[in-house]
Design an enzyme around this catalytic site. Structure first.
Site, PDB file in Angstrom:
ATOM      1  N   LYS A 223       0.856  -1.182   0.000  1.00  0.00           N
ATOM      2  CA  LYS A 223       0.000   0.000   0.000  1.00  0.00           C
ATOM      3  C   LYS A 223       0.891   1.231   0.000  1.00  0.00           C
ATOM      4  O   LYS A 223       1.715   1.417   0.898  1.00  0.00           O
ATOM      5  CB  LYS A 223      -0.898  -0.016   1.226  1.00  0.00           C
ATOM      6  CG  LYS A 223      -1.756   1.227   1.334  1.00  0.00           C
ATOM      7  CD  LYS A 223      -2.793   1.109   2.421  1.00  0.00           C
ATOM      8  CE  LYS A 223      -3.571   2.399   2.535  1.00  0.00           C
ATOM      9  NZ  LYS A 223      -4.601   2.302   3.576  1.00  0.00           N
ATOM     10  N   ARG A 233     -10.617   9.890   2.108  1.00  0.00           N
ATOM     11  CA  ARG A 233     -10.469  10.506   3.432  1.00  0.00           C
ATOM     12  C   ARG A 233     -11.580  11.514   3.684  1.00  0.00           C
ATOM     13  O   ARG A 233     -12.005  11.700   4.822  1.00  0.00           O
ATOM     14  CB  ARG A 233      -9.071  11.121   3.574  1.00  0.00           C
ATOM     15  CG  ARG A 233      -7.985  10.041   3.579  1.00  0.00           C
ATOM     16  CD  ARG A 233      -6.576  10.610   3.698  1.00  0.00           C
ATOM     17  NE  ARG A 233      -5.582   9.574   3.427  1.00  0.00           N
ATOM     18  CZ  ARG A 233      -4.296   9.821   3.203  1.00  0.00           C
ATOM     19  NH1 ARG A 233      -3.838  11.069   3.239  1.00  0.00           N
ATOM     20  NH2 ARG A 233      -3.467   8.824   2.957  1.00  0.00           N
ATOM     21  N   LYS A 246       1.447  10.071   5.732  1.00  0.00           N
ATOM     22  CA  LYS A 246       1.547   8.669   6.132  1.00  0.00           C
ATOM     23  C   LYS A 246       2.830   8.017   5.623  1.00  0.00           C
ATOM     24  O   LYS A 246       2.925   6.800   5.494  1.00  0.00           O
ATOM     25  CB  LYS A 246       0.297   7.910   5.647  1.00  0.00           C
ATOM     26  CG  LYS A 246      -1.017   8.477   6.209  1.00  0.00           C
ATOM     27  CD  LYS A 246      -2.212   7.552   5.972  1.00  0.00           C
ATOM     28  CE  LYS A 246      -3.488   8.147   6.580  1.00  0.00           C
ATOM     29  NZ  LYS A 246      -4.655   7.234   6.455  1.00  0.00           N
ATOM     30  N   GLU A 262       7.417  -6.889   1.175  1.00  0.00           N
ATOM     31  CA  GLU A 262       6.194  -6.757   1.979  1.00  0.00           C
ATOM     32  C   GLU A 262       5.286  -7.981   1.780  1.00  0.00           C
ATOM     33  O   GLU A 262       4.763  -8.544   2.734  1.00  0.00           O
ATOM     34  CB  GLU A 262       5.423  -5.488   1.571  1.00  0.00           C
ATOM     35  CG  GLU A 262       6.026  -4.184   2.064  1.00  0.00           C
ATOM     36  CD  GLU A 262       5.739  -3.925   3.546  1.00  0.00           C
ATOM     37  OE1 GLU A 262       5.129  -4.776   4.208  1.00  0.00           O
ATOM     38  OE2 GLU A 262       6.153  -2.851   4.039  1.00  0.00           O
ATOM     39  N   LYS A 277      -2.182  -1.379  -3.942  1.00  0.00           N
ATOM     40  CA  LYS A 277      -3.051  -0.207  -3.893  1.00  0.00           C
ATOM     41  C   LYS A 277      -2.215   1.059  -3.983  1.00  0.00           C
ATOM     42  O   LYS A 277      -1.187   1.137  -3.305  1.00  0.00           O
ATOM     43  CB  LYS A 277      -3.808  -0.265  -2.568  1.00  0.00           C
ATOM     44  CG  LYS A 277      -4.703   0.872  -2.287  1.00  0.00           C
ATOM     45  CD  LYS A 277      -5.375   0.643  -0.974  1.00  0.00           C
ATOM     46  CE  LYS A 277      -6.126   1.896  -0.621  1.00  0.00           C
ATOM     47  NZ  LYS A 277      -6.382   1.994   0.767  1.00  0.00           N
ATOM     48  N   SER A 303     -10.239   5.779  -4.537  1.00  0.00           N
ATOM     49  CA  SER A 303     -11.171   6.898  -4.657  1.00  0.00           C
ATOM     50  C   SER A 303     -10.713   7.936  -5.681  1.00  0.00           C
ATOM     51  O   SER A 303     -11.513   8.416  -6.490  1.00  0.00           O
ATOM     52  CB  SER A 303     -11.354   7.543  -3.285  1.00  0.00           C
ATOM     53  OG  SER A 303     -10.102   7.940  -2.741  1.00  0.00           O
ATOM     54  N   TYR A 342     -15.285   1.427  -6.911  1.00  0.00           N
ATOM     55  CA  TYR A 342     -16.542   2.118  -6.618  1.00  0.00           C
ATOM     56  C   TYR A 342     -17.505   2.014  -7.796  1.00  0.00           C
ATOM     57  O   TYR A 342     -18.666   2.384  -7.679  1.00  0.00           O
ATOM     58  CB  TYR A 342     -16.259   3.582  -6.248  1.00  0.00           C
ATOM     59  CG  TYR A 342     -15.359   3.672  -5.021  1.00  0.00           C
ATOM     60  CD1 TYR A 342     -15.887   3.536  -3.750  1.00  0.00           C
ATOM     61  CD2 TYR A 342     -13.975   3.822  -5.153  1.00  0.00           C
ATOM     62  CE1 TYR A 342     -15.067   3.561  -2.634  1.00  0.00           C
ATOM     63  CE2 TYR A 342     -13.143   3.854  -4.047  1.00  0.00           C
ATOM     64  CZ  TYR A 342     -13.692   3.724  -2.787  1.00  0.00           C
ATOM     65  OH  TYR A 342     -12.881   3.734  -1.683  1.00  0.00           O
TER      66      TYR A 342
HETATM   67  C1  PBG Z   1      -7.425   3.453   5.517  1.00  0.00           C
HETATM   68  C2  PBG Z   1      -7.700   3.241   4.093  1.00  0.00           C
HETATM   69  C3  PBG Z   1      -7.496   4.143   3.048  1.00  0.00           C
HETATM   70  C4  PBG Z   1      -8.027   3.576   1.912  1.00  0.00           C
HETATM   71  C5  PBG Z   1      -8.525   2.307   2.263  1.00  0.00           C
HETATM   72  N1  PBG Z   1      -8.299   2.116   3.609  1.00  0.00           N
HETATM   73  C6  PBG Z   1      -6.926   5.529   3.057  1.00  0.00           C
HETATM   74  C7  PBG Z   1      -5.612   5.778   3.619  1.00  0.00           C
HETATM   75  O1  PBG Z   1      -4.809   4.883   3.873  1.00  0.00           O
HETATM   76  O2  PBG Z   1      -5.335   6.958   3.862  1.00  0.00           O
HETATM   77  C8  PBG Z   1      -8.074   4.239   0.564  1.00  0.00           C
HETATM   78  C9  PBG Z   1      -9.170   3.832  -0.336  1.00  0.00           C
HETATM   79  C10 PBG Z   1      -9.492   4.790  -1.418  1.00  0.00           C
HETATM   80  O3  PBG Z   1      -8.820   5.828  -1.607  1.00  0.00           O
HETATM   81  O4  PBG Z   1     -10.455   4.515  -2.132  1.00  0.00           O
HETATM   82  N2  PBG Z   1      -6.397   2.767   6.088  1.00  0.00           N
END
Ligand code: PBG
Length: 353
Positions: A223, A233, A246, A262, A277, A303, A342
């Site tokens: 990720k 968010r 992050k 990982e 992701k 998203s 989505y």
């Molecule tokens: C939270 C999480 C996130 C997403 C899925 N789980 C956001 C992040 O890590 O800040 C992102 C999903 C998306 O953007 O559609 N841990």
């Protein structure tokens, strides 16, 4: 089919002569014309290398408190946060369409967010109640829950802070407790998305010790610290409160081989499947992971990817339906076994039609 009428005959005979000299056609053009296979629809279907089916799609849903409540996400046109009763309806629709699974993301009341993410381990929290309600009414659909603290922390991070830093090991203790309340509620697949070191093994052992031997773990193994998560968010209400970034736990977008480390660790620790992701910008990573490990490999069309397509489509700059299908088939071609998107419901409708 006849040769195109305008073609000079001499050119063709010349080619035939050349071919005759060696006893066979020369490699390359004109013996090889890749367009032959592409000429007709039936032939294109026959040679198609990748299929996208409803079985490949996972539909993420955002949950809010209330009843008959539907709160649009401004940065994700067409996506609403749903109260539990409406989420049950959405799950019914998903099951009728044949979608194998949904993923639930709670938007926790501000008053319940704190430094310790206490609400994450409340067996009666929003997401646990949603899981129970959906399991009761739509038992045939798979339910996936994030394991991470960001919907519950006052600072919007996925982990707990000690002296201004994300504290890996203290966070793991919370993640274990969160995983257990979600498994207890009936969640089928736990999806740790927090990127702490060692959390897959810790959660797996806790599940085994507590009798949840069938609960699957989908690790968000690779990720990345991505700006494509912005609209998500907004949807879960962690964006505005997020202090800093992050980068100390999510991966650097510049790194490829690190993703393999990982994934290797998460498999060794007991992950049943792994995820890469975001999607489109990281399909090289999907390919490498699938080639190297051959285990179920998912990808998350996040998203920001959704919002980019919607924004361009709203302006009439892109053909929305075609771009959606193209982006999803690209994920499959890269080796993804399933895709969080989505667009899942809309695509399932189209694939069914
Ligand atoms: C939270 C999480 C996130 C997403 C899925 N789980 C956001 C992040 O890590 O800040 C992102 C999903 C998306 O953007 O559609 N841990």
């Amino acid at each position: 089919m006849a040769f195109p009428k305008g073609k000079p005959v001499s050119l063709r005979t010349e080619r035939v002569k050349r071919a005759g000299k060696t006893g066979s056609a020369r490699p390359g053009y004109p013996a090889t014309r890749l367009r032959r296979n592409r000429r007709t629809d039936w032939s294109r279907r026959l040679i198609r290398g990748t299929q996208l089916t409803i079985d490949d799609l996972i539909w993420p849903l955002f949950i809010v408190e209330g009843e008959r409540t539907r709160l649009p996400v401004a940065s994700m046109p067409g996506v609403d946060r749903l109260s539990i009763d409406l989420a049950v309806k959405a799950a019914e629709e998903a099951a009728e369409l044949g979608l194998p699974a949904i993923a639930l993301f709670p938007n926790t009341d501000s008053a319940l967010r704190d430094e310790q993410a206490s609400e994450a381990i409340n067996p009666g929290n929003l997401v646990c109640r949603a899981v129970r309600a959906i399991k009761k009414e739509v038992p045939q659909i798979g339910i996936i829950c994030d394991v991470a603290l960001d919907p519950y922390t006052s600072h919007g991070h996925d982990g707990l802070m000690t002296d201004g830093e994300i504290d890996n090991d203290r966070t793991i203790e919370m993640l274990i407790a969160q995983a257990l309340v979600q498994a207890e509620a009936g969640c089928d697949i736990l999806a740790p998305s927090d990127m702490m070191d060692g959390r897959i093994g810790a959660i797996r052992m806790a599940l085994e010790e507590n009798g949840f031997t069938s609960t699957q773990i989908l690790s968000y193994a690779a990720k990345y610290a991505s700006a494509f998560y912005g609209p998500f968010r907004d949807a879960v209400g962690s964006g505005a409160r997020l202090s800093g970034d992050k980068l100390s736990y999510q991966m650097d977008p510049a790194n490829g081989s690190e993703a393999l480390r990982e994934v290797a660790l998460d498999i060794a620790e007991g992950a049943d499947m792994v995820m890469v992701k975001p999607g489109l910008a990281y399909l090289d990573v999907v390919w490498r992971v699938k080639e190297a490990f051959r285990l179920p490999t998912f990808v998350y069309q996040v998203s920001g990817e959704y919002s980019m397509i919607m924004a361009a489509a709203e302006r009439g700059w892109l053909d929305k339906d075609r771009v959606i299908m193209e982006s999803l088939i690209a994920c499959k071609r890269a080796g993804a076994d399933a895709i969080f998107t989505y667009f899942a419901r809309d695509v399932a409708k189209r694939l069914k039609a």
